[in-house]
Design a protein around this motif. Sequence first.
Motif, PDB file in Angstrom:
ATOM      1  N   PRO A 233       0.814  -1.220   0.000  1.00  0.00           N
ATOM      2  CA  PRO A 233       0.000   0.000   0.000  1.00  0.00           C
ATOM      3  C   PRO A 233       0.847   1.270   0.000  1.00  0.00           C
ATOM      4  O   PRO A 233       0.452   2.276  -0.592  1.00  0.00           O
ATOM      5  N   ALA A 234       2.005   1.225   0.651  1.00  0.00           N
ATOM      6  CA  ALA A 234       2.879   2.405   0.671  1.00  0.00           C
ATOM      7  C   ALA A 234       3.345   2.760  -0.741  1.00  0.00           C
ATOM      8  O   ALA A 234       3.420   3.942  -1.110  1.00  0.00           O
ATOM      9  N   TYR A 235       3.681   1.747  -1.529  1.00  0.00           N
ATOM     10  CA  TYR A 235       4.081   1.992  -2.921  1.00  0.00           C
ATOM     11  C   TYR A 235       2.923   2.579  -3.713  1.00  0.00           C
ATOM     12  O   TYR A 235       3.097   3.547  -4.468  1.00  0.00           O
ATOM     13  N   ALA A 236       1.730   1.991  -3.575  1.00  0.00           N
ATOM     14  CA  ALA A 236       0.560   2.496  -4.297  1.00  0.00           C
ATOM     15  C   ALA A 236       0.279   3.942  -3.930  1.00  0.00           C
ATOM     16  O   ALA A 236      -0.026   4.776  -4.794  1.00  0.00           O
ATOM     17  N   ASP A 237       0.391   4.275  -2.651  1.00  0.00           N
ATOM     18  CA  ASP A 237       0.172   5.658  -2.220  1.00  0.00           C
ATOM     19  C   ASP A 237       1.227   6.593  -2.811  1.00  0.00           C
ATOM     20  O   ASP A 237       0.917   7.711  -3.237  1.00  0.00           O
ATOM     21  N   ALA A 238       2.476   6.146  -2.844  1.00  0.00           N
ATOM     22  CA  ALA A 238       3.558   6.983  -3.368  1.00  0.00           C
ATOM     23  C   ALA A 238       3.359   7.259  -4.855  1.00  0.00           C
ATOM     24  O   ALA A 238       3.559   8.389  -5.314  1.00  0.00           O
ATOM     25  N   VAL A 239       2.968   6.246  -5.615  1.00  0.00           N
ATOM     26  CA  VAL A 239       2.738   6.439  -7.047  1.00  0.00           C
ATOM     27  C   VAL A 239       1.548   7.358  -7.272  1.00  0.00           C
ATOM     28  O   VAL A 239       1.588   8.263  -8.128  1.00  0.00           O
ATOM     29  N   ALA A 240       0.461   7.156  -6.520  1.00  0.00           N
ATOM     30  CA  ALA A 240      -0.722   8.006  -6.669  1.00  0.00           C
ATOM     31  C   ALA A 240      -0.395   9.462  -6.350  1.00  0.00           C
ATOM     32  O   ALA A 240      -0.831  10.386  -7.060  1.00  0.00           O
ATOM     33  N   GLU A 241       0.398   9.682  -5.308  1.00  0.00           N
ATOM     34  CA  GLU A 241       0.794  11.046  -4.952  1.00  0.00           C
ATOM     35  C   GLU A 241       1.688  11.657  -6.017  1.00  0.00           C
ATOM     36  O   GLU A 241       1.562  12.849  -6.353  1.00  0.00           O
ATOM     37  N   ASP A 242       2.578  10.861  -6.566  1.00  0.00           N
ATOM     38  CA  ASP A 242       3.456  11.322  -7.649  1.00  0.00           C
ATOM     39  C   ASP A 242       2.622  11.765  -8.851  1.00  0.00           C
ATOM     40  O   ASP A 242       2.852  12.831  -9.436  1.00  0.00           O
ATOM     41  N   LEU A 243       1.641  10.959  -9.230  1.00  0.00           N
ATOM     42  CA  LEU A 243       0.781  11.292 -10.364  1.00  0.00           C
ATOM     43  C   LEU A 243      -0.036  12.548 -10.086  1.00  0.00           C
ATOM     44  O   LEU A 243      -0.212  13.397 -10.975  1.00  0.00           O
ATOM     45  N   GLN A 244      -0.544  12.667  -8.878  1.00  0.00           N
ATOM     46  CA  GLN A 244      -1.334  13.840  -8.516  1.00  0.00           C
ATOM     47  C   GLN A 244      -0.499  15.110  -8.612  1.00  0.00           C
ATOM     48  O   GLN A 244      -0.964  16.158  -9.094  1.00  0.00           O
ATOM     49  N   ARG A 245       0.744  15.032  -8.196  1.00  0.00           N
ATOM     50  CA  ARG A 245       1.623  16.201  -8.178  1.00  0.00           C
ATOM     51  C   ARG A 245       2.065  16.600  -9.586  1.00  0.00           C
ATOM     52  O   ARG A 245       2.170  17.796  -9.890  1.00  0.00           O
ATOM     53  N   ARG A 246       2.304  15.634 -10.436  1.00  0.00           N
ATOM     54  CA  ARG A 246       2.859  15.923 -11.758  1.00  0.00           C
ATOM     55  C   ARG A 246       1.807  16.177 -12.827  1.00  0.00           C
ATOM     56  O   ARG A 246       2.159  16.545 -13.954  1.00  0.00           O
ATOM     57  N   TYR A 247       0.544  15.981 -12.517  1.00  0.00           N
ATOM     58  CA  TYR A 247      -0.502  16.151 -13.523  1.00  0.00           C
ATOM     59  C   TYR A 247      -1.609  17.085 -13.040  1.00  0.00           C
ATOM     60  O   TYR A 247      -2.765  16.689 -12.915  1.00  0.00           O
ATOM     61  N   PRO A 248      -1.280  18.343 -12.774  1.00  0.00           N
ATOM     62  CA  PRO A 248      -2.339  19.312 -12.467  1.00  0.00           C
ATOM     63  C   PRO A 248      -3.157  19.607 -13.722  1.00  0.00           C
ATOM     64  O   PRO A 248      -2.780  19.232 -14.842  1.00  0.00           O
ATOM     65  N   ALA A 249      -4.262  20.322 -13.546  1.00  0.00           N
ATOM     66  CA  ALA A 249      -5.143  20.622 -14.677  1.00  0.00           C
ATOM     67  C   ALA A 249      -4.418  21.431 -15.759  1.00  0.00           C
ATOM     68  O   ALA A 249      -4.680  21.265 -16.954  1.00  0.00           O
ATOM     69  N   SER A 250      -3.501  22.301 -15.352  1.00  0.00           N
ATOM     70  CA  SER A 250      -2.783  23.116 -16.333  1.00  0.00           C
ATOM     71  C   SER A 250      -1.947  22.262 -17.271  1.00  0.00           C
ATOM     72  O   SER A 250      -1.777  22.606 -18.455  1.00  0.00           O
ATOM     73  N   VAL A 251      -1.412  21.152 -16.774  1.00  0.00           N
ATOM     74  CA  VAL A 251      -0.606  20.257 -17.600  1.00  0.00           C
ATOM     75  C   VAL A 251      -1.499  19.369 -18.453  1.00  0.00           C
ATOM     76  O   VAL A 251      -1.226  19.135 -19.630  1.00  0.00           O
ATOM     77  N   ARG A 252      -2.591  18.888 -17.886  1.00  0.00           N
ATOM     78  CA  ARG A 252      -3.464  17.954 -18.597  1.00  0.00           C
ATOM     79  C   ARG A 252      -4.312  18.640 -19.657  1.00  0.00           C
ATOM     80  O   ARG A 252      -4.650  18.021 -20.671  1.00  0.00           O
ATOM     81  N   PHE A 253      -4.657  19.925 -19.457  1.00  0.00           N
ATOM     82  CA  PHE A 253      -5.564  20.595 -20.383  1.00  0.00           C
ATOM     83  C   PHE A 253      -4.966  21.859 -20.998  1.00  0.00           C
ATOM     84  O   PHE A 253      -5.062  22.070 -22.208  1.00  0.00           O
ATOM     85  N   GLY A 254      -4.356  22.702 -20.172  1.00  0.00           N
ATOM     86  CA  GLY A 254      -3.833  23.959 -20.695  1.00  0.00           C
ATOM     87  C   GLY A 254      -2.687  23.779 -21.677  1.00  0.00           C
ATOM     88  O   GLY A 254      -2.692  24.364 -22.775  1.00  0.00           O
ATOM     89  N   LEU A 255      -1.712  22.970 -21.318  1.00  0.00           N
ATOM     90  CA  LEU A 255      -0.563  22.753 -22.187  1.00  0.00           C
ATOM     91  C   LEU A 255      -0.950  22.118 -23.526  1.00  0.00           C
ATOM     92  O   LEU A 255      -0.465  22.565 -24.576  1.00  0.00           O
ATOM     93  N   PRO A 256      -1.818  21.097 -23.564  1.00  0.00           N
ATOM     94  CA  PRO A 256      -2.224  20.550 -24.869  1.00  0.00           C
ATOM     95  C   PRO A 256      -2.903  21.572 -25.773  1.00  0.00           C
ATOM     96  O   PRO A 256      -2.702  21.557 -26.989  1.00  0.00           O
ATOM     97  N   VAL A 257      -3.708  22.480 -25.208  1.00  0.00           N
ATOM     98  CA  VAL A 257      -4.354  23.513 -26.025  1.00  0.00           C
ATOM     99  C   VAL A 257      -3.306  24.412 -26.661  1.00  0.00           C
ATOM    100  O   VAL A 257      -3.392  24.760 -27.856  1.00  0.00           O
ATOM    101  N   LEU A 258      -2.296  24.800 -25.888  1.00  0.00           N
ATOM    102  CA  LEU A 258      -1.223  25.645 -26.427  1.00  0.00           C
ATOM    103  C   LEU A 258      -0.468  24.914 -27.526  1.00  0.00           C
ATOM    104  O   LEU A 258      -0.200  25.495 -28.603  1.00  0.00           O
ATOM    105  N   ILE A 259      -0.131  23.651 -27.292  1.00  0.00           N
ATOM    106  CA  ILE A 259       0.590  22.865 -28.304  1.00  0.00           C
ATOM    107  C   ILE A 259      -0.250  22.723 -29.564  1.00  0.00           C
ATOM    108  O   ILE A 259       0.260  22.867 -30.689  1.00  0.00           O
ATOM    109  N   ALA A 260      -1.543  22.459 -29.404  1.00  0.00           N
ATOM    110  CA  ALA A 260      -2.421  22.283 -30.569  1.00  0.00           C
ATOM    111  C   ALA A 260      -2.527  23.571 -31.369  1.00  0.00           C
ATOM    112  O   ALA A 260      -2.520  23.544 -32.610  1.00  0.00           O
TER     113      ALA A 260
END
Length: 385
Positions: A114-141
């Motif tokens: 469970p500690a590993y699963a929590d660490a990966v989930a936290e890593d994903l949460q930190r590295r994928y804010p809405a600005s990265v998931r949506f804002g950056l693709p719009v600019l690239i497009a």
Amino acid sequence: MEIDAAGIAPRAAGTPAGDRLEKAVDRILGRTMGTMVLGPRGPARPMKFYLFAWFLLYAPLWLLAAQVGERDPRLTGLLAWGFLYFAAALVFSRRTSDEIRRTIQADILPYVSPAYADAVAEDLQRRYPASVRFGLPVLIAALSLAAAIWALAHDLLLPGPSHLVGAAGAPPAALEHQLRRVGGEHLLWAATHFLYFLTAAQSVIAARFYLAFARNLERESEDFSLVGAADSPVVRGLSRLATQVLVFWAMIFLSILAVMLVAALPEAYRLPPNSKLLFTMVPIAGFFSLGFGTLVYLAGEARIRTTLQRFASRRVAPLQQRTNALMRADAPAAEQLEEVQLLSALQDRIVAGARYGSRVGVSVSVALPLIMPVVSIAVSLLTKG
């Protein structure tokens, strides 16, 4: 690490930590590798439903666009390719997202803490804010579409770059005339290609998700098999996950490469020789699909390999110290020499068992530098044919 009464460390499958990890991945990938075209996870219709819906949307729009303004037959091939490309991308992304979810559920969560699963989930949460998931693709497009419009203008609308500016610095009459010829099909091309660039950018960003699994693998190293670390279940699961994403990028790359067929159409429908659109879109889009996907894949493989090497070094160090102590004796006894042989054999097994390398990764990394020159040569031959 906590151990239960049976002497077994708890696993993440079926725990709140495992659920958090699955939700974190679903938030990034959705049903279609980050594009969110089919919405968030949940009950979904069969793939043929979405393909039929795409056809019902695209066909009337194309028919309507063809009635507005002048038509250019050279757009026909691009519009047809775009329709087929997006349909193929839907199929590949839906299938890959489903495979990834099954791999996480069956091949990763049952073998990690469970500690590993929590660490990966936290890593994903930190590295994928809405600005990265949506804002950056719009600019690239937006930037990609601007470059594509510039290239298409040279291929379809303008006789050549020298006509862009007149002698007095104002647009010449020829350019104004060409701009008035912009019709509905040109607008449909721009709108659909913005969609293609947007979804492609979303997938490129989202597909990096599995690096979080490799970055946190060190947490699970104590559970690696001593004489076969590279064959530990969690390592096999991560390798399978990475390969699935790489295969996805390979299929997308082939779908992009199919646009070169427009250069082989009859003369009235083909793009001009040395098409700027083909010579810019295909290599760049190819790099940001298979090229970038391969770089991310190799980065993940390197992380896993480093973790395994460190594990082997930690496990071998006490054996080496014991071997050195035995061999420093002035006259090692036969029993000591026999122990040295056993220790050396065990060291070799530990080191060999921690060697990690995927044939897929090696093959792609060797072939990748050859892809773009081959693409350029193929496009040149097609356009001259």
